[in-house]
Write an enzyme that holds these catalytic residues in place. Structure first.
Site, short mmCIF file in Angstrom:
data_model
loop_
_atom_site.label_atom_id
_atom_site.label_comp_id
_atom_site.label_asym_id
_atom_site.label_seq_id
_atom_site.Cartn_x
_atom_site.Cartn_y
_atom_site.Cartn_z
N ALA A 374 0.70 -1.06 0.00
CA ALA A 374 0.03 0.09 -0.01
C ALA A 374 0.84 1.29 0.14
CB ALA A 374 -0.91 0.07 1.30
N HIS A 410 -0.69 5.73 9.17
CA HIS A 410 0.40 4.89 9.47
C HIS A 410 1.72 5.06 9.01
CE1 HIS A 410 1.19 0.33 9.51
NE2 HIS A 410 2.52 0.86 8.82
N GLU A 411 1.81 5.84 7.54
CA GLU A 411 3.19 5.94 7.14
C GLU A 411 3.92 7.15 8.05
OE1 GLU A 411 4.43 3.74 5.19
OE2 GLU A 411 2.41 2.72 4.93
#
Length: 994
Positions: A374, A410-411
């Site tokens: 992703a 998240h990143e």
């Protein structure tokens, strides 16, 4: 020291000792005769010894060279003089090239004799022939004396190697030989003289390679703009692919600084982790960008890209420049604006939460058409597949927006957990992935507090999902040893991500928010720009607790959860005594209880956990304040306060713990009665938890099959999204287990009776007079969507008519008036019920749509067809067409498999195309495992189980763990039918109509 040198010196030593004895003593004739005899004997022994030792040396060196030849073929030369030297040699590698007779290039880990400090990397990228050439200068420190330099390379053609000493005897060091050992993807350089500890050295390597089509290392991709195909090249180095782009010490522990220069045609631009420091134009129309020096970082977080994208920009209050790069048409349409906006807010949020500043002057977000994951959190240059970062608000559903939001959250978290502080080794990859996954929910709650993600969606989307996987006998501990290079990719699974997040959440609730944040700050401040292991984290948490007078040994508690596979089921039972006591027991929860008999070596361990059990008692009108008790033994007795005959017990309040809770049947009946009469006495989180626990306990045989069916009969009174979401997940699992049985309608009719009252009450999304869609509150919108999906899936005629009407209106008017939040449901239902023309219409819209989110929904809708010919056509088109991104190919196959009419088709297609699929996704094991799991999870006949086992015998390969899980799941499906199907349907036949 080589054997050959030693044997020669030993020969001379024997001769010298003998000669000395001759000179010293006068001798008689007999003595001379004796001496001559001794002389002859001494010569004979010396020569014989020399011959034997030399023979051994040659044998060993020939054997060694055979191993080296197998791995690397020909041995390269070092400059012209070494080329001549190579030609004059027989190619044998002697023990002079080893460390004390050892061969460190055969080990999984690099030898700890050298430590890199800085890389100066210069690359020239040719986008016409998809190749690149480079030169890297690596400054390193010698830790222990050695003649060997062992570093990683893979698929690189090394041209020239020079080693320099920075010591008092500065200059080029003579290279004995160099070779590539492919089994461990290392390049070995053997020097003539040792490098000394505490001294620094430099190595210069020139090389060239191709930008690969596969999505690892430095790879190429393409997109179409105004009918023109354009190319880009980008990196994906995690976990072990930096070595495909340049020679390096490619392990997380070997952090260094990097200075990157990229040369390319001026029609392209280049990006890397740091800003461009200077730029040089060449006469040939090329340009070289020189990027600033990075902080200390691991090789797999280095990144660069060469593309002709455009960007949008934002600047934080601290001056950090954020840019989102994407295709020019995506930037022009504003598809990247949403991600850019939330990234700016998130950088500030994480700085405030962790009390540690973001370390770089800029952060680029790069949206690429194809990527194996992703996204990837490269420090200062995070790369996303387009579907996970580009958003068109006019056509994107809320669920798509939520998923995209969480990927970005998240990143950005990884810029601290991963980039700034990196796990020492891959066995603790959960230290970064677990935290980033947990903070998906914390960070999203910051952005959108009303979504209430951590207290609600975390339960269904993380906790419930990973407990399905971790309840298998084929599961593994969250911290798992890595013995081979192939094991590294396997640690990136849902156990690392989701179980890691669930354990962190459990610990945060035990510690309390203030101490948890203090521990995180200490951890980050202590280990910034370095590496850490799990004990480093536990120690900081323990210190934070001790400073507040709380004597909890975090290491002792958490080692049970991280070093053991699985989780416990805690059973709470009322005692018959009058002292208000309960018996609490724990055991390892496994879906297949026979596994404990079939695999005694695994299950003879004393699986036991230190469990923070929160607990409450209640009745029809009241629930007590929760208390916490630590359960450390197999069985314990606790007093819980006053309990009457109608008092029920409730454990794991709000499901903060990573375990299931079971009760005696009387308590289950009391809880069901409570839900039927007044569900709000029990919290939303616990209502969802009860539903998930009861279905899974029944699936594993801990409870009768009718108990979960009785529990969902309260749903018509449920007004919150989360319990409905938990129920729908459990019901879909059961539906796929039963959808090919003769009596399936008994089940679907029962479910529909529970759903329809709420469906008719909530209705469909409304439109305002101007034709726009009215946006209800998040929870109401999600509840409405969930109920519509259940109604259509389980056969509501009204739902079907509404979906067909909306599709027909779209076709006739060519104007899509379908609310974005239910488009996937409407498209799928329409395709499944209507004729082939509708399928062709959706296929046409998939081709013509430019909105990434809409294309994904349209593609998945095509898998809902009841026409096997169309399903087969779709499978073939998805694998061969460039229009379908790699990640979506996997989703197409999985979704076809979820269609009852397509299940065996997808399974057959998977087997027939395995070689192609495995070659495309084989190295990206995360994607490969997703494919294997998705295609096989709903197989449930003996014939399909035998087909799976037979297929694995010939095609298991690197994906053996995924196949082992698949076999266990299919065996459990088959076993459920044998043990429980008749009882299940028998109860449904007698079930009340309400």
């Amino acid at each position: 020291m080589g054997i050959e040198d030693a044997s020669m010196r030993n020969g001379r030593a024997l001769s010298d000792q003998w000669a000395d004895s001759v000179v010293v003593r006068p001798r008689t004739t007999e003595q001379h005769i004796t001496v001559h005899k001794r002389l002859v004997l001494g010569f004979a022994i010396s020569i014989l010894t020399l011959i034997i030792v030399t023979a051994i040396a040659i044998t060993l060196s020939v054997s060694f060279e055979r191993c080296a030849a197998e791995s690397s073929g020909a041995l390269a030369a070092n400059g012209s003089s070494n080329s001549k030297w190579k030609q004059s040699r027989d190619g044998n590698i002697s023990h002079r090239d080893t460390e004390d007779g050892q061969q460190p290039w055969r080990n999984l880990r690099l030898p700890a004799t050298l430590r890199p400090r800085h890389y100066d990397l210069r690359l020239s990228v040719n986008m016409e022939n998809f190749s690149f050439s480079g030169e890297v200068n690596i400054e390193f420190e010698c830790v222990n004396s050695t003649k060997l330099i062992v570093l990683h390379t893979d698929r690189l053609e090394v041209e020239k190697v020079l080693v320099f000493s920075d010591s008092k005897k500065a200059g080029v060091m003579r290279i004995q030989r160099r070779f590539h050992y492919q089994p461990k993807q290392v390049f070995v350089i053997a020097l003539h003289r040792e490098m000394k500890p505490l001294r620094t050295y430099k190595i210069n390597i020139t090389f060239h390679a191709n930008t690969e089509h596969e999505l690892l290392g430095f790879f190429r991709s393409s997109y179409t703009l105004n009918g023109e195909r354009r190319f880009l090249a980008v990196t994906q180095f995690s976990p072990t692919h930096a070595r495909k782009a340049f020679p390096c010490f490619d392990e997380p522990i070997y952090k260094a600084t990097f200075r990157v220069s990229l040369k390319h045609e001026s029609s392209y631009q280049s990006l890397s982790n740091m800003p461009v420091e200077s730029s040089t134009s060449e006469e040939d129309g090329w340009v070289t960008n020189h990027f600033s020096r990075t902080p200390r970082m691991s090789t797999y977080y280095l990144a660069w890209a060469v593309c002709n994208f455009t960007y949008r920009e934002a600047v934080t209050v601290n001056g950090v420049v954020i840019r989102l790069y994407a295709r020019p048409d995506a930037i022009q349409s504003g598809s990247g604006d949403y991600a850019l906006h939330i990234t700016k807010r998130l950088l500030q949020f994480y700085q405030d939460y962790f009390k540690v500043k973001y370390s770089l002057p800029k952060l680029d977000l790069l949206a690429v058409p194809k990527h194996p994951y992703a996204a990837m959190e490269n420090w200062g240059l995070s790369v996303f597949v387009e579907q996970k970062i580009l958003l068109d608000p006019d056509v994107s559903s809320f669920s798509y927006q939520m998923e995209l939001t969480m990927v970005v959250v998240h990143e950005i978290c990884h810029q601290w957990f991963g980039d700034l502080v990196t796990p020492v080794w891959w066995e603790d990859v959960w230290l970064k992935e677990g935290f980033a996954h947990y903070f998906e929910y914390i960070g999203t709650d910051f952005l959108f507090p009303k979504w209430n993600m951590e207290k609600q969606r975390f339960l269904t989307d993380v906790l419930h999902e990973v407990m399905l996987l971790d309840g298998l006998a084929s599961s593994h501990p969250i911290s798992q040893e890595v013995f081979e290079a192939t094991d590294i990719d396997r640690v990136f699974d849902w156990i690392a991500y989701k179980k890691g997040a669930a354990l962190i959440r459990m610990l945060a609730n035990v510690m309390g928010q203030t101490l948890f944040q203090r521990g995180l700050n200490d951890y980050l401040m202590t280990h910034m720009y370095g590496n850490a292991a799990r004990d480093d984290l536990w120690n900081k948490f323990s210190e934070a607790m001790h400073r507040e007078g709380k004597d909890i040994n975090i290491t002792q508690v958490m080692d049970r959860w991280t070093l053991q596979m699985g989780y416990p089921v805690v059973t709470i039972s009322k005692n018959d005594s009058l002292d208000n006591s309960v018996t609490i027991s724990q055991e390892h929860f496994v879906y297949d209880t026979d596994a404990k008999i079939q695999n005694p070596e695994l299950f003879n361990k004393s699986f036991q956990w230190q469990i923070p059990l929160t607990f409450a008692v209640g009745n029809s009108s009241h629930i007590s304040t929760e208390t916490i008790m630590w359960v450390a033994n197999k069985t314990e007795t606790h007093r819980v306060g006053h309990m009457g005959g109608e008092t029920w017990l409730l454990g794991n309040i709000n499901q903060t713990g990573y375990f299931r809770v079971n009760y005696d049947l009387h308590n289950w009946r009391l809880l069901i009665q409570q839900l039927m009469s007044n569900p709000k006495i029990i919290s939303v989180g616990n209502r969802a938890g009860l539903i998930d626990d009861v279905f899974n306990l029944a699936r594993a045989g801990y409870l009768p099959q009718n108990v979960p069916l009785q529990m969902i009969s309260y749903l018509s009174q449920e007004s919150e999204f989360l319990p409905w979401h938990a129920a729908s997940r459990a019901l879909y699992q059961l539906d796929k287990l039963l959808d090919r049985t003769e009596d399936h309608s008994l089940f679907s009719d029962y479910v529909l009776r529970q759903v329809e009252p709420k469906y008719h009450k909530l209705g469909w999304p409304s439109t305002s007079p101007d034709g726009s869609f009215m946006q209800p509150a998040y929870q109401a919108e999600e509840l409405q969507r969930e109920v519509i999906m259940l109604a259509c899936s389980f056969g509501s005629k009204h739902c079907h008519r509404q979906a067909v009407s909306l599709i027909s209106d779209w076709i006739s008017s060519n104007k899509n008036r379908i609310p974005p939040n239910v488009r996937d449901i409407v498209y799928c239902t329409g395709v499944s019920l209507m004729d082939e023309d509708v399928w062709e219409f959706i296929w046409m819209k998939f081709h013509s749509s430019t909105a990434i989110s809409e294309k994904k929904v349209l593609l998945e809708a095509l898998t809902c067809s009841g026409n096997v010919f169309l399903l087969n056509r779709l499978l073939n088109l998805s694998l061969t067409s460039d229009l379908v991104p790699d990640q979506d190919v996997i989703d197409v196959i999985i979704h076809v498999g979820r269609n009852p009419l397509g299940r065996h088709l997808a399974w057959r297609y998977f087997r027939e195309k395995w070689d192609i699929l495995n070659s495309r996704y084989g190295e990206a094991l995360f994607m490969n495992s997703k494919l294997i799991s998705g295609v096989t999870e709903f197989l449930n006949t003996e014939a399909e189980l035998n087909e799976l086992k037979e297929f694995i015998l010939t095609s298991g390969g690197e994906s053996a763990p995924a196949f082992a899980r698949a076999v266990e799941i299919v065996q459990a499906n088959v076993k459920w039918h044998i043990l429980f199907q008749q009882h299940f349907y028998r109860w449904l036949r007698k079930a009340p109509d309400g």
